[in-house]
Motif scaffolding. Structure first.
Motif, PDB file in Angstrom:
ATOM      1  N   TYR A  37       0.820  -1.216   0.000  1.00  0.00           N
ATOM      2  CA  TYR A  37       0.000   0.000   0.000  1.00  0.00           C
ATOM      3  C   TYR A  37       0.856   1.268   0.000  1.00  0.00           C
ATOM      4  O   TYR A  37       0.654   2.181  -0.811  1.00  0.00           O
ATOM      5  CB  TYR A  37      -0.940  -0.015   1.213  1.00  0.00           C
ATOM      6  CG  TYR A  37      -1.749   1.253   1.354  1.00  0.00           C
ATOM      7  CD1 TYR A  37      -2.906   1.453   0.610  1.00  0.00           C
ATOM      8  CD2 TYR A  37      -1.334   2.279   2.203  1.00  0.00           C
ATOM      9  CE1 TYR A  37      -3.639   2.629   0.716  1.00  0.00           C
ATOM     10  CE2 TYR A  37      -2.058   3.457   2.321  1.00  0.00           C
ATOM     11  CZ  TYR A  37      -3.195   3.620   1.574  1.00  0.00           C
ATOM     12  OH  TYR A  37      -3.911   4.797   1.674  1.00  0.00           O
ATOM     13  N   ALA A  72      -9.759   5.064  10.124  1.00  0.00           N
ATOM     14  CA  ALA A  72      -9.376   4.405   8.879  1.00  0.00           C
ATOM     15  C   ALA A  72      -7.887   4.673   8.662  1.00  0.00           C
ATOM     16  O   ALA A  72      -7.466   5.156   7.616  1.00  0.00           O
ATOM     17  CB  ALA A  72     -10.222   4.875   7.705  1.00  0.00           C
ATOM     18  N   SER A  95      -9.488  -3.045   8.548  1.00  0.00           N
ATOM     19  CA  SER A  95      -8.680  -4.084   7.902  1.00  0.00           C
ATOM     20  C   SER A  95      -7.516  -4.494   8.791  1.00  0.00           C
ATOM     21  O   SER A  95      -6.607  -3.700   9.060  1.00  0.00           O
ATOM     22  CB  SER A  95      -8.164  -3.560   6.557  1.00  0.00           C
ATOM     23  OG  SER A  95      -7.009  -4.263   6.160  1.00  0.00           O
ATOM     24  N   MET A  98      -4.151  -4.063   6.998  1.00  0.00           N
ATOM     25  CA  MET A  98      -3.591  -2.703   7.026  1.00  0.00           C
ATOM     26  C   MET A  98      -3.004  -2.423   8.408  1.00  0.00           C
ATOM     27  O   MET A  98      -1.890  -1.889   8.529  1.00  0.00           O
ATOM     28  CB  MET A  98      -4.666  -1.676   6.683  1.00  0.00           C
ATOM     29  CG  MET A  98      -5.169  -1.749   5.253  1.00  0.00           C
ATOM     30  SD  MET A  98      -3.958  -1.289   3.998  1.00  0.00           S
ATOM     31  CE  MET A  98      -4.229   0.469   3.867  1.00  0.00           C
ATOM     32  N   SER A 111     -11.626  -1.803  14.153  1.00  0.00           N
ATOM     33  CA  SER A 111     -12.980  -1.330  14.447  1.00  0.00           C
ATOM     34  C   SER A 111     -13.581  -0.682  13.212  1.00  0.00           C
ATOM     35  O   SER A 111     -12.873  -0.080  12.405  1.00  0.00           O
ATOM     36  CB  SER A 111     -12.879  -0.297  15.581  1.00  0.00           C
ATOM     37  OG  SER A 111     -14.064   0.446  15.689  1.00  0.00           O
ATOM     38  N   GLY A 129      -7.914   9.966   6.636  1.00  0.00           N
ATOM     39  CA  GLY A 129      -7.269  10.148   5.336  1.00  0.00           C
ATOM     40  C   GLY A 129      -7.792   9.191   4.289  1.00  0.00           C
ATOM     41  O   GLY A 129      -7.687   7.971   4.438  1.00  0.00           O
ATOM     42  N   PHE A 130      -8.387   9.720   3.240  1.00  0.00           N
ATOM     43  CA  PHE A 130      -8.736   8.973   2.030  1.00  0.00           C
ATOM     44  C   PHE A 130      -9.653   7.783   2.297  1.00  0.00           C
ATOM     45  O   PHE A 130      -9.473   6.718   1.712  1.00  0.00           O
ATOM     46  CB  PHE A 130      -7.448   8.514   1.320  1.00  0.00           C
ATOM     47  CG  PHE A 130      -6.549   9.666   1.003  1.00  0.00           C
ATOM     48  CD1 PHE A 130      -6.837  10.514  -0.044  1.00  0.00           C
ATOM     49  CD2 PHE A 130      -5.436   9.937   1.790  1.00  0.00           C
ATOM     50  CE1 PHE A 130      -6.041  11.612  -0.317  1.00  0.00           C
ATOM     51  CE2 PHE A 130      -4.630  11.033   1.530  1.00  0.00           C
ATOM     52  CZ  PHE A 130      -4.935  11.869   0.475  1.00  0.00           C
ATOM     53  N   ASN A 134     -15.183   5.306   1.226  1.00  0.00           N
ATOM     54  CA  ASN A 134     -15.344   3.880   1.532  1.00  0.00           C
ATOM     55  C   ASN A 134     -16.426   3.613   2.572  1.00  0.00           C
ATOM     56  O   ASN A 134     -16.757   2.460   2.822  1.00  0.00           O
ATOM     57  CB  ASN A 134     -14.022   3.313   2.056  1.00  0.00           C
ATOM     58  CG  ASN A 134     -12.962   3.273   0.981  1.00  0.00           C
ATOM     59  OD1 ASN A 134     -13.213   2.822  -0.123  1.00  0.00           O
ATOM     60  ND2 ASN A 134     -11.781   3.777   1.285  1.00  0.00           N
ATOM     61  N   LEU A 135     -16.942   4.668   3.191  1.00  0.00           N
ATOM     62  CA  LEU A 135     -17.875   4.470   4.303  1.00  0.00           C
ATOM     63  C   LEU A 135     -19.299   4.256   3.803  1.00  0.00           C
ATOM     64  O   LEU A 135     -19.674   4.756   2.739  1.00  0.00           O
ATOM     65  CB  LEU A 135     -17.818   5.666   5.242  1.00  0.00           C
ATOM     66  CG  LEU A 135     -16.424   5.924   5.831  1.00  0.00           C
ATOM     67  CD1 LEU A 135     -16.433   7.182   6.692  1.00  0.00           C
ATOM     68  CD2 LEU A 135     -15.931   4.729   6.631  1.00  0.00           C
TER      69      LEU A 135
HETATM   70  C1  LIG Z   1      -7.244   4.503   1.233  1.00  0.00           C
HETATM   71  S1  LIG Z   1      -6.953   3.773   2.803  1.00  0.00           S
HETATM   72  C2  LIG Z   1      -6.346   5.141   3.723  1.00  0.00           C
HETATM   73  C3  LIG Z   1      -5.426   4.762   4.839  1.00  0.00           C
HETATM   74  C4  LIG Z   1      -4.767   5.925   5.575  1.00  0.00           C
HETATM   75  N1  LIG Z   1      -5.761   6.753   6.242  1.00  0.00           N
HETATM   76  C5  LIG Z   1      -3.931   6.773   4.666  1.00  0.00           C
HETATM   77  O1  LIG Z   1      -4.071   7.995   4.694  1.00  0.00           O
HETATM   78  O2  LIG Z   1      -3.113   6.204   3.934  1.00  0.00           O
HETATM   79  C6  LIG Z   1      -8.585   3.589   3.422  1.00  0.00           C
HETATM   80  C7  LIG Z   1      -8.644   2.829   4.728  1.00  0.00           C
HETATM   81  O3  LIG Z   1      -9.972   2.919   5.217  1.00  0.00           O
HETATM   82  C8  LIG Z   1     -10.250   1.708   5.915  1.00  0.00           C
HETATM   83  N2  LIG Z   1     -11.700   1.624   6.096  1.00  0.00           N
HETATM   84  C9  LIG Z   1     -12.641   1.635   5.145  1.00  0.00           C
HETATM   85  N3  LIG Z   1     -13.872   1.577   5.666  1.00  0.00           N
HETATM   86  C10 LIG Z   1     -13.699   1.540   7.016  1.00  0.00           C
HETATM   87  C11 LIG Z   1     -14.596   1.478   8.129  1.00  0.00           C
HETATM   88  N4  LIG Z   1     -15.915   1.442   7.959  1.00  0.00           N
HETATM   89  N5  LIG Z   1     -14.066   1.450   9.369  1.00  0.00           N
HETATM   90  C12 LIG Z   1     -12.737   1.475   9.552  1.00  0.00           C
HETATM   91  N6  LIG Z   1     -11.834   1.540   8.543  1.00  0.00           N
HETATM   92  C13 LIG Z   1     -12.312   1.563   7.286  1.00  0.00           C
HETATM   93  C14 LIG Z   1      -9.614   0.660   5.031  1.00  0.00           C
HETATM   94  O4  LIG Z   1      -9.425  -0.566   5.710  1.00  0.00           O
HETATM   95  C15 LIG Z   1      -8.313   1.351   4.649  1.00  0.00           C
HETATM   96  O5  LIG Z   1      -7.280   1.042   5.538  1.00  0.00           O
END
Ligand SMILES: C[S@@+](CC[C@H](N)C(=O)[O-])C[C@H]1O[C@@H](n2cnc3c(N)ncnc32)[C@H](O)[C@@H]1O
Length: 240
Positions: A37, A72, A95, A98, A111, A129-130, A134-135
């Motif tokens: 990643y 996240a 994840s 991650m 969580s 961040g980013f 995804n939510l």
């Molecule tokens: C694009 S990555 C960003 C990671 C980090 N914040 C960064 O800036 O590099 C998105 C992250 O969101 C997490 N994620 C997505 N939906 C989530 C949720 N409902 N609860 C917790 N984590 C979540 C994913 O597992 C992933 O690690």
């Protein structure tokens, strides 16, 4: 070179998943791409992601020693920046893959960030961040932020943007449509990095995100375009 995951994508890149399917798809996707990643991120943003994260932490505008949750948190890059500014970060991510790559040294919790295992008004700030796209539900997420952040506390939320300048927008479309999937296929998981540009469709326009934030306890919410709109940043103070 194809990734070992290439033959069995668990999500359909033509159709964006919804509801619980989306939660499962997102978790499986990030578990799959976790090992590479950081490398793919640096390459696909030409290192700009480091500058964007630094800005997000700076705009929290909290004093050193503040307790800040990184939601996240992924591999923990924002936690590293938070520590550099003297904050006390806590990581939360869905994840496990991650979280296992997180080298920030901050306490980590697996969580769903829509249901945080935290008491009301227990933290000084929150950063994300980013991950907004995804939510499952942005109003739910912002309400959860308002619940856990203390009055006067701060939030800073980064996500990919939609550049308004036609030239930057065209370049960005080629980059995300062609270059990023190629880098992803060569170094990580092709299906995941084809999904990435499509997932931007989940994100409402910035004015709607501001409205949702303002309606959910963050009346002074502001929006900033970074790098010509390649990325966007929302910052706000929790209402007193
Ligand atoms: C694009 S990555 C960003 C990671 C980090 N914040 C960064 O800036 O590099 C998105 C992250 O969101 C997490 N994620 C997505 N939906 C989530 C949720 N409902 N609860 C917790 N984590 C979540 C994913 O597992 C992933 O690690």
């Amino acid at each position: 070179m194809n990734s070992p995951h290439e033959h069995r994508p668990s999500w359909d890149t033509e159709r964006l998943p919804a509801g619980r399917d989306k939660v499962v798809a997102v978790r499986q996707m990030f578990d799959a791409i976790a090992p590479r990643y950081d490398l793919v991120n640096r390459l696909m943003t030409f290192g700009l992601d480091v500058i964007w994260r630094r800005r997000a932490v700076r705009d929290l505008a909290l004093p050193p020693g503040s307790l800040v949750i990184d939601l996240a948190s992924g591999t923990g890059d924002l936690c590293i920046e938070l520590r550099k500014r003297g904050h006390r970060p806590l990581s939360f991510d869905l994840s496990l893959g991650m979280l296992q790559q997180d080298r920030s040294g901050s306490p980590r919790t697996q969580s769903d960030i829509l249901r945080l295992p935290l008491a009301d008004h227990s933290v000084d700030g929150a950063i994300c961040g980013f991950a907004l796209r995804n939510l499952l539900d942005l109003p739910d997420f912002f309400a959860e932020l308002a619940r856990v952040v203390r009055p006067g506390g701060r939030i800073s939320l980064l996500d990919v943007g939609r550049p308004t300048n036609p030239l930057i927008r065209a370049g960005n479309a080629i980059h995300f449509g062609k270059v990023v999937p190629l880098i992803g296929r060569l170094l990580s998981d092709g299906a995941a990095y084809r999904y990435l540009p499509k997932s931007v469709a989940y994100l409402p326009p910035s004015h709607e995100i501001l409205d949702i934030l303002r309606a959910n306890g963050f009346a002074d919410a502001q929006h900033h375009q970074l790098s010509g709109g390649l990325t966007q940043l929302f910052v706000a103070t929790r209402n007193h």
